[in-house]
Design a protein around this motif. Structure first.
Motif, PDB file in Angstrom:
ATOM      1  N   ARG A  89       0.811  -1.225   0.000  1.00 33.54           N
ATOM      2  CA  ARG A  89       0.000   0.000   0.000  1.00 33.54           C
ATOM      3  C   ARG A  89       0.845   1.276   0.000  1.00 33.54           C
ATOM      4  NH1 ARG A  89      -5.257  -1.197   3.727  1.00 33.54           N
ATOM      5  NH2 ARG A  89      -5.653  -3.252   2.864  1.00 33.54           N
ATOM      6  N   THR A  90       2.030   1.216   0.554  1.00 39.01           N
ATOM      7  CA  THR A  90       2.848   2.426   0.691  1.00 39.01           C
ATOM      8  C   THR A  90       4.027   2.480  -0.275  1.00 39.01           C
ATOM      9  OG1 THR A  90       4.287   1.432   2.373  1.00 39.01           O
ATOM     10  CG2 THR A  90       2.298   2.560   3.162  1.00 39.01           C
ATOM     11  N   ALA A  91       4.252   1.411  -1.010  1.00 36.88           N
ATOM     12  CA  ALA A  91       5.460   1.298  -1.844  1.00 36.88           C
ATOM     13  C   ALA A  91       5.622   2.425  -2.855  1.00 36.88           C
ATOM     14  CB  ALA A  91       5.487  -0.051  -2.551  1.00 36.88           C
ATOM     15  N   ARG A  92       4.540   2.929  -3.391  1.00 36.58           N
ATOM     16  CA  ARG A  92       4.660   4.000  -4.388  1.00 36.58           C
ATOM     17  C   ARG A  92       5.365   5.224  -3.830  1.00 36.58           C
ATOM     18  NH1 ARG A  92      -0.410   4.424  -8.487  1.00 36.58           N
ATOM     19  NH2 ARG A  92       0.435   2.834  -9.839  1.00 36.58           N
ATOM     20  N   THR A  93       5.082   5.549  -2.603  1.00 37.86           N
ATOM     21  CA  THR A  93       5.709   6.736  -2.011  1.00 37.86           C
ATOM     22  C   THR A  93       6.989   6.398  -1.255  1.00 37.86           C
ATOM     23  OG1 THR A  93       4.277   6.552  -0.077  1.00 37.86           O
ATOM     24  CG2 THR A  93       3.565   8.040  -1.822  1.00 37.86           C
ATOM     25  N   THR A  94       6.997   5.263  -0.575  1.00 37.44           N
ATOM     26  CA  THR A  94       8.168   4.955   0.244  1.00 37.44           C
ATOM     27  C   THR A  94       9.362   4.489  -0.582  1.00 37.44           C
ATOM     28  OG1 THR A  94       7.298   2.738   0.718  1.00 37.44           O
ATOM     29  CG2 THR A  94       6.873   4.458   2.351  1.00 37.44           C
ATOM     30  N   SER A  95       9.141   3.887  -1.727  1.00 32.61           N
ATOM     31  CA  SER A  95      10.263   3.415  -2.549  1.00 32.61           C
ATOM     32  C   SER A  95      11.188   4.559  -2.922  1.00 32.61           C
ATOM     33  CB  SER A  95       9.761   2.723  -3.817  1.00 32.61           C
ATOM     34  OG  SER A  95       9.070   1.538  -3.487  1.00 32.61           O
ATOM     35  N   ALA A  96      10.623   5.648  -3.414  1.00 33.33           N
ATOM     36  CA  ALA A  96      11.440   6.797  -3.801  1.00 33.33           C
ATOM     37  C   ALA A  96      12.149   7.392  -2.586  1.00 33.33           C
ATOM     38  CB  ALA A  96      10.576   7.855  -4.481  1.00 33.33           C
ATOM     39  N   ALA A  97      11.463   7.443  -1.459  1.00 32.92           N
ATOM     40  CA  ALA A  97      12.069   7.990  -0.245  1.00 32.92           C
ATOM     41  C   ALA A  97      13.221   7.101   0.231  1.00 32.92           C
ATOM     42  CB  ALA A  97      11.022   8.136   0.852  1.00 32.92           C
ATOM     43  N   LEU A  98      13.066   5.793   0.138  1.00 36.29           N
ATOM     44  CA  LEU A  98      14.122   4.874   0.558  1.00 36.29           C
ATOM     45  C   LEU A  98      15.335   4.965  -0.369  1.00 36.29           C
ATOM     46  CD1 LEU A  98      11.900   1.828   1.558  1.00 36.29           C
ATOM     47  CD2 LEU A  98      13.191   3.317   3.111  1.00 36.29           C
ATOM     48  N   VAL A  99      15.093   5.105  -1.662  1.00 36.04           N
ATOM     49  CA  VAL A  99      16.196   5.279  -2.611  1.00 36.04           C
ATOM     50  C   VAL A  99      16.930   6.583  -2.301  1.00 36.04           C
ATOM     51  CG1 VAL A  99      16.773   5.693  -5.040  1.00 36.04           C
ATOM     52  CG2 VAL A  99      15.208   3.842  -4.425  1.00 36.04           C
ATOM     53  N   ALA A 100      16.182   7.626  -1.984  1.00 35.09           N
ATOM     54  CA  ALA A 100      16.811   8.905  -1.633  1.00 35.09           C
ATOM     55  C   ALA A 100      17.678   8.758  -0.387  1.00 35.09           C
ATOM     56  CB  ALA A 100      15.739   9.973  -1.418  1.00 35.09           C
TER      57      ALA A 100
END
Length: 84
Positions: free
Chosen positions: A53-64
């Motif tokens: 459910r959160t991967a769309r937003t958290t993926s970019a944040a984790l990569v950052a």
């Protein structure tokens, strides 16, 4: 129960990675918090919910976070094969 079922299933390397992590991505922050407690680890990094459910937003944040030099660990409720 812990996300892994038995904290003794973790290798020393995995425990060390969790202990050093600046950020811990996990499906359930409560279960991951219990894992830290069961392992006797003081949590250094923040727990970030990361699931379908959160991967769309958290993926970019984790990569950052990784690009910024932070250590990111992943804990899955599914068990040992998904820990990186």
């Amino acid at each position: 129960p812990t996300p892994l079922g038995d904290p003794a299933d973790l290798t020393a390397r995995a425990v060390a990675a969790l202990a050093r992590a600046d950020v811990v991505a996990c499906e359930d922050t409560r279960r991951a918090g219990r894992l830290f407690a069961d392992l006797g680890l003081e949590r250094r990094g923040r727990l970030v919910r990361h699931d379908a459910r959160t991967a769309r937003t958290t993926s970019a944040a984790l990569v950052a976070c990784m690009k910024a030099g932070e250590r990111v660990a992943l804990v899955s409720d599914a068990g040992t094969p998904a820990i990186a």
